[in-house]
Design an enzyme around this catalytic site. Structure first.
Site, mmCIF file in Angstrom:
data_model
loop_
_atom_site.group_PDB
_atom_site.id
_atom_site.type_symbol
_atom_site.label_atom_id
_atom_site.label_comp_id
_atom_site.label_asym_id
_atom_site.label_seq_id
_atom_site.Cartn_x
_atom_site.Cartn_y
_atom_site.Cartn_z
ATOM 1 N N PRO A 1 0.778 -1.245 0.000
ATOM 2 C CA PRO A 1 0.000 0.000 0.000
ATOM 3 C C PRO A 1 0.810 1.295 0.000
ATOM 4 C CG PRO A 1 0.054 -0.907 2.199
ATOM 5 C CD PRO A 1 0.776 -1.889 1.332
ATOM 6 N N CYS A 2 1.436 1.582 -1.120
ATOM 7 C CA CYS A 2 2.197 2.825 -1.236
ATOM 8 C C CYS A 2 1.285 4.047 -1.195
ATOM 9 C CB CYS A 2 3.037 2.824 -2.507
ATOM 10 S SG CYS A 2 2.133 2.492 -4.021
#
Length: 217
Positions: free
Chosen positions: A185-186
């Site tokens: 989850p950047c």
């Protein structure tokens, strides 16, 4: 020319640089071992040699979401990519690998996970990942994996976790090259000011994902 056999394949070659060039290919096996695929003349010997040097074909498939079409990629070890169509750094370190469009049991599990995510569920990742990058990139991506659903972290905090002298810019570069969108989850990384900065899929997509998780109103 004598046709030995006809079949349908989906294939790209090491020199093809963008997903837009992926074509559905109908080909005849001809006596000169050449293949005409919707205007693309393919040398099968060159392709087979490429596969021999680089290993097995990377498998890819498509996933349609409310945000658009994603490309999923699988290596021999696990899921190695999720890219929104048109996003920056598509295929990343895997760009030169020969690819074939094919559904697999792993892709079915990933699609189920994504379906649940877009339905508002927070499921555990129950499939293997294959993150390919520099040691520094992998270190940053490992930190991203630990960010809980519905929470955010700043580039500065990640930098300090790695080293007191680590620059936020270097962290930002690594975050931006994350190959497995959403799962890694950047989108949960923001600036110290709270501003939404750089996202390979576009700021509007990042904003949507954070709203979806309840971070933004």
């Amino acid at each position: 020319m004598n046709t030995i056999g006809v079949r349908e394949v989906f294939v790209t070659f090491w020199h093809i640089k963008s997903y837009a060039q992926l074509k559905k290919c109908s080909y005849d096996v001809l006596h000169d071992r050449k293949y005409l695929c919707q205007g693309l003349l393919v040398d099968w010997d060159l392709f087979a040699n490429s596969v021999g040097k680089r290993g097995k074909l990377m498998k890819i498939c498509l996933y349609n979401s409310i945000l658009g079409e994603y490309t999923l990629a699988q290596s021999e070890k696990g899921l190695c990519g999720i890219w929104l169509q048109g996003q920056k750094h598509e295929f990343g370190a895997w760009n030169n690998e020969p690819k074939i469009l094919e559904d697999t049991p792993l892709f079915k599990r990933v699609k189920q996970w994504l379906d649940a995510y877009f339905d508002g569920q927070n499921r555990e990742i129950d499939f293997p990942l294959d993150l390919k990058g520099t040691p520094f990139q992998i270190q940053v991506w490992s930190i991203l994996l630990a960010i809980p659903y519905g929470e955010t972290i700043t580039y500065k905090v990640i930098a300090k976790r790695i080293s007191p002298t680590m620059s936020c810019q270097a962290v930002g570069q690594a975050v931006g090259h994350n190959p497995i969108s959403i799962v890694v989850p950047c989108h949960r990384v923001i600036a110290t000011s709270g501003q939404l900065t750089g996202y390979a899929g576009g700021i509007e997509v990042k904003k949507w994902l954070l709203k979806h998780e309840g971070v933004l109103k």
